[in-house]
Design a protein around this motif. Structure first.
Motif, PDB file in Angstrom:
ATOM      1  N   VAL A  30      53.882  15.686  56.950  1.00  0.00           N
ATOM      2  CA  VAL A  30      54.414  15.358  55.633  1.00  0.00           C
ATOM      3  C   VAL A  30      53.410  15.707  54.545  1.00  0.00           C
ATOM      4  CG1 VAL A  30      55.164  13.464  54.150  1.00  0.00           C
ATOM      5  CG2 VAL A  30      55.986  13.602  56.501  1.00  0.00           C
ATOM      6  N   ALA A  31      52.138  15.526  54.807  1.00  0.00           N
ATOM      7  CA  ALA A  31      51.100  15.782  53.812  1.00  0.00           C
ATOM      8  C   ALA A  31      50.838  17.273  53.615  1.00  0.00           C
ATOM      9  CB  ALA A  31      49.805  15.088  54.205  1.00  0.00           C
ATOM     10  N   ASN A  32      51.266  18.103  54.560  1.00  0.00           N
ATOM     11  CA  ASN A  32      51.049  19.540  54.451  1.00  0.00           C
ATOM     12  C   ASN A  32      51.911  20.087  53.333  1.00  0.00           C
ATOM     13  OD1 ASN A  32      50.401  22.153  54.863  1.00  0.00           O
ATOM     14  ND2 ASN A  32      51.422  22.370  56.829  1.00  0.00           N
ATOM     15  N   ASP A  33      51.289  20.740  52.363  1.00  0.00           N
ATOM     16  CA  ASP A  33      51.995  21.297  51.217  1.00  0.00           C
ATOM     17  C   ASP A  33      52.339  22.750  51.508  1.00  0.00           C
ATOM     18  OD1 ASP A  33      53.136  21.543  48.745  1.00  0.00           O
ATOM     19  OD2 ASP A  33      51.229  21.948  47.729  1.00  0.00           O
ATOM     20  N   TYR A  34      53.383  22.953  52.253  1.00  0.00           N
ATOM     21  CA  TYR A  34      53.822  24.296  52.638  1.00  0.00           C
ATOM     22  C   TYR A  34      54.888  24.758  51.667  1.00  0.00           C
ATOM     23  CZ  TYR A  34      55.609  28.153  55.394  1.00  0.00           C
ATOM     24  OH  TYR A  34      56.013  29.391  55.806  1.00  0.00           O
ATOM     25  N   ASN A  35      54.542  25.718  50.849  1.00  0.00           N
ATOM     26  CA  ASN A  35      55.460  26.219  49.831  1.00  0.00           C
ATOM     27  C   ASN A  35      55.458  27.740  49.873  1.00  0.00           C
ATOM     28  OD1 ASN A  35      57.160  26.480  47.709  1.00  0.00           O
ATOM     29  ND2 ASN A  35      55.671  25.909  46.147  1.00  0.00           N
ATOM     30  N   PRO A  36      56.234  28.325  50.793  1.00  0.00           N
ATOM     31  CA  PRO A  36      56.234  29.782  50.859  1.00  0.00           C
ATOM     32  C   PRO A  36      56.970  30.382  49.664  1.00  0.00           C
ATOM     33  CG  PRO A  36      57.898  28.905  52.322  1.00  0.00           C
ATOM     34  CD  PRO A  36      57.141  27.726  51.750  1.00  0.00           C
ATOM     35  N   GLU A  37      56.365  31.381  49.063  1.00  0.00           N
ATOM     36  CA  GLU A  37      56.996  32.043  47.926  1.00  0.00           C
ATOM     37  C   GLU A  37      57.559  33.375  48.384  1.00  0.00           C
ATOM     38  OE1 GLU A  37      54.952  32.437  44.294  1.00  0.00           O
ATOM     39  OE2 GLU A  37      54.014  30.482  44.448  1.00  0.00           O
ATOM     40  N   ASN A  38      58.634  33.732  47.806  1.00  0.00           N
ATOM     41  CA  ASN A  38      59.259  35.000  48.104  1.00  0.00           C
ATOM     42  C   ASN A  38      58.525  36.089  47.328  1.00  0.00           C
ATOM     43  OD1 ASN A  38      60.937  37.130  48.575  1.00  0.00           O
ATOM     44  ND2 ASN A  38      62.806  36.072  47.989  1.00  0.00           N
ATOM     45  N   PRO A  39      57.922  37.078  48.007  1.00  0.00           N
ATOM     46  CA  PRO A  39      57.169  38.107  47.274  1.00  0.00           C
ATOM     47  C   PRO A  39      58.038  38.929  46.338  1.00  0.00           C
ATOM     48  CG  PRO A  39      57.288  38.628  49.599  1.00  0.00           C
ATOM     49  CD  PRO A  39      57.866  37.260  49.434  1.00  0.00           C
ATOM     50  N   THR A  40      59.313  39.087  46.679  1.00  0.00           N
ATOM     51  CA  THR A  40      60.205  39.840  45.807  1.00  0.00           C
ATOM     52  C   THR A  40      60.404  39.122  44.477  1.00  0.00           C
ATOM     53  OG1 THR A  40      61.325  40.687  47.767  1.00  0.00           O
ATOM     54  CG2 THR A  40      62.445  40.978  45.672  1.00  0.00           C
ATOM     55  N   LYS A  41      60.469  37.799  44.488  1.00  0.00           N
ATOM     56  CA  LYS A  41      60.605  37.042  43.244  1.00  0.00           C
ATOM     57  C   LYS A  41      59.355  37.187  42.377  1.00  0.00           C
ATOM     58  CE  LYS A  41      63.983  33.605  44.489  1.00  0.00           C
ATOM     59  NZ  LYS A  41      64.330  32.200  44.460  1.00  0.00           N
ATOM     60  N   ARG A  42      58.195  37.192  43.009  1.00  0.00           N
ATOM     61  CA  ARG A  42      56.958  37.359  42.239  1.00  0.00           C
ATOM     62  C   ARG A  42      56.922  38.732  41.581  1.00  0.00           C
ATOM     63  NH1 ARG A  42      53.126  35.016  46.767  1.00  0.00           N
ATOM     64  NH2 ARG A  42      53.961  36.861  47.710  1.00  0.00           N
ATOM     65  N   ILE A  43      57.338  39.759  42.314  1.00  0.00           N
ATOM     66  CA  ILE A  43      57.346  41.109  41.758  1.00  0.00           C
ATOM     67  C   ILE A  43      58.378  41.202  40.639  1.00  0.00           C
ATOM     68  CG2 ILE A  43      57.844  43.530  42.278  1.00  0.00           C
ATOM     69  CD1 ILE A  43      56.617  42.996  45.036  1.00  0.00           C
ATOM     70  N   SER A  44      59.534  40.581  40.828  1.00  0.00           N
ATOM     71  CA  SER A  44      60.565  40.585  39.786  1.00  0.00           C
ATOM     72  C   SER A  44      60.048  39.935  38.513  1.00  0.00           C
ATOM     73  CB  SER A  44      61.817  39.843  40.261  1.00  0.00           C
ATOM     74  OG  SER A  44      62.425  40.520  41.311  1.00  0.00           O
ATOM     75  N   PHE A  45      59.302  38.852  38.652  1.00  0.00           N
ATOM     76  CA  PHE A  45      58.736  38.178  37.485  1.00  0.00           C
ATOM     77  C   PHE A  45      57.733  39.083  36.773  1.00  0.00           C
ATOM     78  CE2 PHE A  45      55.580  35.334  35.529  1.00  0.00           C
ATOM     79  CZ  PHE A  45      56.412  34.697  34.626  1.00  0.00           C
ATOM     80  N   GLN A  46      56.911  39.802  37.529  1.00  0.00           N
ATOM     81  CA  GLN A  46      55.941  40.705  36.925  1.00  0.00           C
ATOM     82  C   GLN A  46      56.647  41.868  36.205  1.00  0.00           C
ATOM     83  OE1 GLN A  46      52.630  41.761  39.571  1.00  0.00           O
ATOM     84  NE2 GLN A  46      53.182  39.962  40.794  1.00  0.00           N
ATOM     85  N   ILE A  47      57.723  42.371  36.802  1.00  0.00           N
ATOM     86  CA  ILE A  47      58.485  43.446  36.175  1.00  0.00           C
ATOM     87  C   ILE A  47      59.150  42.933  34.902  1.00  0.00           C
ATOM     88  CG2 ILE A  47      60.554  44.879  36.463  1.00  0.00           C
ATOM     89  CD1 ILE A  47      59.638  45.327  39.350  1.00  0.00           C
ATOM     90  N   HIS A  48      59.645  41.716  34.947  1.00  0.00           N
ATOM     91  CA  HIS A  48      60.244  41.112  33.753  1.00  0.00           C
ATOM     92  C   HIS A  48      59.246  41.088  32.598  1.00  0.00           C
ATOM     93  CE1 HIS A  48      62.424  38.354  31.176  1.00  0.00           C
ATOM     94  NE2 HIS A  48      61.377  37.546  31.177  1.00  0.00           N
ATOM     95  N   LYS A  49      58.002  40.724  32.889  1.00  0.00           N
ATOM     96  CA  LYS A  49      56.972  40.692  31.851  1.00  0.00           C
ATOM     97  C   LYS A  49      56.677  42.094  31.309  1.00  0.00           C
ATOM     98  CE  LYS A  49      53.319  38.370  32.920  1.00  0.00           C
ATOM     99  NZ  LYS A  49      52.227  37.609  33.521  1.00  0.00           N
ATOM    100  N   MET A  50      56.726  43.114  32.188  1.00  0.00           N
ATOM    101  CA  MET A  50      56.450  44.485  31.747  1.00  0.00           C
ATOM    102  C   MET A  50      57.563  45.034  30.854  1.00  0.00           C
ATOM    103  SD  MET A  50      55.045  46.251  35.186  1.00  0.00           S
ATOM    104  CE  MET A  50      53.851  45.441  36.237  1.00  0.00           C
ATOM    105  N   LEU A  51      58.795  44.618  31.120  1.00  0.00           N
ATOM    106  CA  LEU A  51      59.940  45.136  30.367  1.00  0.00           C
ATOM    107  C   LEU A  51      60.368  44.233  29.218  1.00  0.00           C
ATOM    108  CD1 LEU A  51      62.164  46.344  33.339  1.00  0.00           C
ATOM    109  CD2 LEU A  51      60.624  47.716  31.932  1.00  0.00           C
TER     110      LEU A  51
END
Length: 108
Positions: free
Chosen positions: A20-41
């Motif tokens: 329960v104490a383990n903070d496992y929060n996997p992020e989707n790499p595609t979402k991170r890239i989409s966010f970076q592209i959003h900032k560029m455009l």
């Protein structure tokens, strides 16, 4: 027998509390890239009445840069804008050699 069951219950509680104490929060790499592209455009000066859409297909080279393979859209201005803003721009946490397809929408 009673001591064994008590030890087992204590071990089980310890195990559950660690999970329960383990903070496992996997992020989707595609979402991170989409966010970076959003900032560029983000900053654009299109004078349009309708929303523009495109599907951008790109690959990440060995230096972590975007290499645009194709931009599927009916608007040539949008195609040039996307290619100019994204081609050979660095992104973080992207898998090298993987082909990504990201939808892009420019709102009126």
């Amino acid at each position: 027998m009673r001591k064994i069951s008590l030890v087992l219950v204590a071990a089980l509680l310890l195990l559950v509390s660690n999970v329960v104490a383990n903070d496992y929060n996997p992020e989707n790499p595609t979402k991170r890239i989409s966010f970076q592209i959003h900032k560029m455009l983000k900053d654009n000066n299109f004078d349009i009445n309708d929303d523009l859409t495109a599907d951008v297909k790109f690959i990440i080279n060995d230096e972590g840069e975007i290499v645009v393979l194709s931009v599927t859209t009916s608007n040539e201005t949008l195609e040039g804008f996307v290619k100019g803003r994204l081609n050979y721009k660095k992104v973080d946490n992207a898998q090298e050699g993987r082909v990504y397809t990201v939808p892009v929408r420019i709102e009126a």
